[in-house]
Design an enzyme around this catalytic site. Sequence first.
Site, PDB file in Angstrom:
ATOM      1  N   SER A  10       0.840  -1.193   0.000  1.00 19.05           N
ATOM      2  CA  SER A  10       0.000   0.000   0.000  1.00 19.05           C
ATOM      3  C   SER A  10       0.878   1.247   0.000  1.00 19.05           C
ATOM      4  CB  SER A  10      -0.888   0.005   1.242  1.00 19.05           C
ATOM      5  OG  SER A  10      -1.406   1.315   1.441  1.00 19.05           O
ATOM      6  N   HIS A  33      -1.447  -1.236  -4.013  1.00 21.53           N
ATOM      7  CA  HIS A  33      -2.733  -0.969  -3.349  1.00 21.53           C
ATOM      8  C   HIS A  33      -2.838   0.539  -3.147  1.00 21.53           C
ATOM      9  CE1 HIS A  33      -6.109  -2.083  -0.682  1.00 21.53           C
ATOM     10  NE2 HIS A  33      -5.684  -1.128   0.129  1.00 21.53           N
ATOM     11  N   ASP A  35      -5.004   3.500  -1.660  1.00 19.85           N
ATOM     12  CA  ASP A  35      -6.057   3.834  -0.695  1.00 19.85           C
ATOM     13  C   ASP A  35      -6.613   5.229  -0.985  1.00 19.85           C
ATOM     14  OD1 ASP A  35      -6.120   1.544   1.169  1.00 19.85           O
ATOM     15  OD2 ASP A  35      -4.026   2.105   1.521  1.00 19.85           O
ATOM     16  N   MET A  37      -9.198   7.979   0.184  1.00 18.12           N
ATOM     17  CA  MET A  37     -10.001   8.338   1.370  1.00 18.12           C
ATOM     18  C   MET A  37     -10.562   9.746   1.186  1.00 18.12           C
ATOM     19  SD  MET A  37      -7.534   7.049   4.409  1.00 18.12           S
ATOM     20  CE  MET A  37      -6.479   5.607   4.271  1.00 18.12           C
ATOM     21  N   HIS A  66      -8.544   0.847  -3.483  1.00 18.51           N
ATOM     22  CA  HIS A  66      -9.416   0.614  -2.315  1.00 18.51           C
ATOM     23  C   HIS A  66     -10.099   1.937  -1.991  1.00 18.51           C
ATOM     24  CE1 HIS A  66      -9.546  -0.390   2.313  1.00 18.51           C
ATOM     25  NE2 HIS A  66     -10.752  -0.326   1.778  1.00 18.51           N
ATOM     26  N   MET A  68     -12.176   4.162   0.110  1.00 21.17           N
ATOM     27  CA  MET A  68     -12.775   4.392   1.435  1.00 21.17           C
ATOM     28  C   MET A  68     -13.501   5.733   1.354  1.00 21.17           C
ATOM     29  SD  MET A  68      -9.623   2.980   3.661  1.00 21.17           S
ATOM     30  CE  MET A  68      -8.567   3.119   2.243  1.00 21.17           C
ATOM     31  N   MET A 137     -11.367  -6.212   5.993  1.00 20.54           N
ATOM     32  CA  MET A 137     -10.464  -5.289   6.686  1.00 20.54           C
ATOM     33  C   MET A 137     -10.037  -5.908   8.015  1.00 20.54           C
ATOM     34  SD  MET A 137      -9.891  -2.722   4.758  1.00 20.54           S
ATOM     35  CE  MET A 137      -8.913  -1.804   5.955  1.00 20.54           C
ATOM     36  N   GLY A 142      -8.677   3.654   7.507  1.00 24.49           N
ATOM     37  CA  GLY A 142      -8.361   5.073   7.678  1.00 24.49           C
ATOM     38  C   GLY A 142      -6.886   5.387   7.830  1.00 24.49           C
ATOM     39  N   PHE A 143      -6.153   4.479   8.456  1.00 23.28           N
ATOM     40  CA  PHE A 143      -4.749   4.786   8.734  1.00 23.28           C
ATOM     41  C   PHE A 143      -3.873   3.551   8.589  1.00 23.28           C
ATOM     42  CE2 PHE A 143      -7.401   7.757  10.980  1.00 23.28           C
ATOM     43  CZ  PHE A 143      -6.848   8.979  10.620  1.00 23.28           C
ATOM     44  N   GLY A 144      -2.625   3.785   8.169  1.00 26.36           N
ATOM     45  CA  GLY A 144      -1.644   2.712   8.136  1.00 26.36           C
ATOM     46  C   GLY A 144      -1.046   2.526   9.525  1.00 26.36           C
ATOM     47  N   ASP A 175      -6.426  -6.619   4.696  1.00 24.15           N
ATOM     48  CA  ASP A 175      -5.774  -5.303   4.649  1.00 24.15           C
ATOM     49  C   ASP A 175      -5.728  -4.704   6.048  1.00 24.15           C
ATOM     50  OD1 ASP A 175      -4.930  -2.731   4.054  1.00 24.15           O
ATOM     51  OD2 ASP A 175      -6.733  -2.170   2.939  1.00 24.15           O
ATOM     52  N   GLY A 176      -4.504  -4.464   6.511  1.00 28.01           N
ATOM     53  CA  GLY A 176      -4.330  -3.796   7.797  1.00 28.01           C
ATOM     54  C   GLY A 176      -3.524  -4.616   8.783  1.00 28.01           C
ATOM     55  N   GLY A 197       1.295  -2.125   4.044  1.00 29.55           N
ATOM     56  CA  GLY A 197       1.828  -0.772   3.869  1.00 29.55           C
ATOM     57  C   GLY A 197       3.115  -0.588   4.642  1.00 29.55           C
TER      58      GLY A 197
HETATM   59  C1  DX5 Z   1      -5.992   1.405   5.997  1.00 33.62           C
HETATM   60  C2  DX5 Z   1      -5.668   1.085   4.573  1.00 33.62           C
HETATM   61  C3  DX5 Z   1      -4.533   0.158   4.394  1.00 33.62           C
HETATM   62  C4  DX5 Z   1      -3.227   0.630   4.972  1.00 33.62           C
HETATM   63  C5  DX5 Z   1      -2.573  -0.564   5.570  1.00 33.62           C
HETATM   64  O1  DX5 Z   1      -7.241   1.964   6.077  1.00 33.62           O
HETATM   65  O2  DX5 Z   1      -6.782   0.529   3.912  1.00 33.62           O
HETATM   66  O3  DX5 Z   1      -4.388  -0.214   3.047  1.00 33.62           O
HETATM   67  O4  DX5 Z   1      -2.355   1.205   4.047  1.00 33.62           O
HETATM   68  O5  DX5 Z   1      -1.435  -0.162   6.256  1.00 33.62           O
HETATM   69  P1  DX5 Z   1      -0.628  -1.150   7.184  1.00 33.62           P
HETATM   70  O6  DX5 Z   1      -0.165  -2.306   6.348  1.00 33.62           O
HETATM   71  O7  DX5 Z   1       0.496  -0.322   7.677  1.00 33.62           O
HETATM   72  O8  DX5 Z   1      -1.552  -1.579   8.290  1.00 33.62           O
HETATM   73 ZN    ZN Z   2      -6.457  -0.344   1.930  1.00 29.62          ZN
END
Ligand code: DX5
Ligand code: ZN
Length: 225
Positions: A10, A33, A35, A37, A66, A68, A137, A142-144, A175-176, A197
């Site tokens: 990601s 990937h 994201d 948002m 993806h 969101m 998920m 929302g966040f990595g 994912d996540g 990510g």
């Molecule tokens: C979170 C995203 C993910 C994110 C994953 O909402 O959809 O794709 O980039 O990040 P990691 O792998 O760091 O959890």
């Molecule tokens: Zn994602």
Amino acid sequence: MPCEHHIHPSILSADFSQLASELNAISTADAAHIDVMDNHFVPNLTWGLPVVKRLREVSPVPFDVHLMIEDADRWAPQYAEAGCESVTFHAEAAIAPIKLARTLRESGTKAGMALRPATAVEPYLDMLSELDMLLIMTVEPGFGGQKFLEVTLPKIRRAAQAISGSELSLRLQVDGGITEQTILAAAEAGADTFVAGSSVYGADDIEAAIAGLRGAAEKGSAAHR
Ligand code: DX5
Ligand code: ZN
């Protein structure tokens, strides 16, 4: 059933000032990937259609988008038209998910549907034939850099059983919080496509990180079979 593992780094964890070279750095991955948002469906904001369109032109790997975002019915088809190989909308954000998945497929794109961690898969089992990918998920979107939610493992297992007990060939993505450790459990539960990510872009050696994830996924799904 043979299961080839796909690794999708990601770019949410990439250096945003160098996105073209960050995409080149993951040329050994199966897809990037992306994201998207909108600060409504999730409390964070990334990029939109014009940026994704341009990045697609310079990427050596296919795009796994993806979304969101709210109003997925309106926006998702435009990402398909922009040449993104796969477009995933959230079940919670689509008003007419079957119609939307059909529209995506008609434009030659793979149709994906995502579920938040607390959204059950059972109400959607009858529409899996409309999809090329189901995304479960494993963190709140929302966040990595968040921690993998183990509470999602039974849902991954139930979805994998529904898929393998049918004629369907859709991919099961997680994912996540995916790392070389957590990918084992996700693959063991039956996932075959892994978004990562921070564990890819945070690594000193990106190619080695992708290879490490692939190896661990292999091990995990050997335990699944
Ligand atoms: C979170 C995203 C993910 C994110 C994953 O909402 O959809 O794709 O980039 O990040 P990691 O792998 O760091 O959890
Ligand atoms: Zn994602």
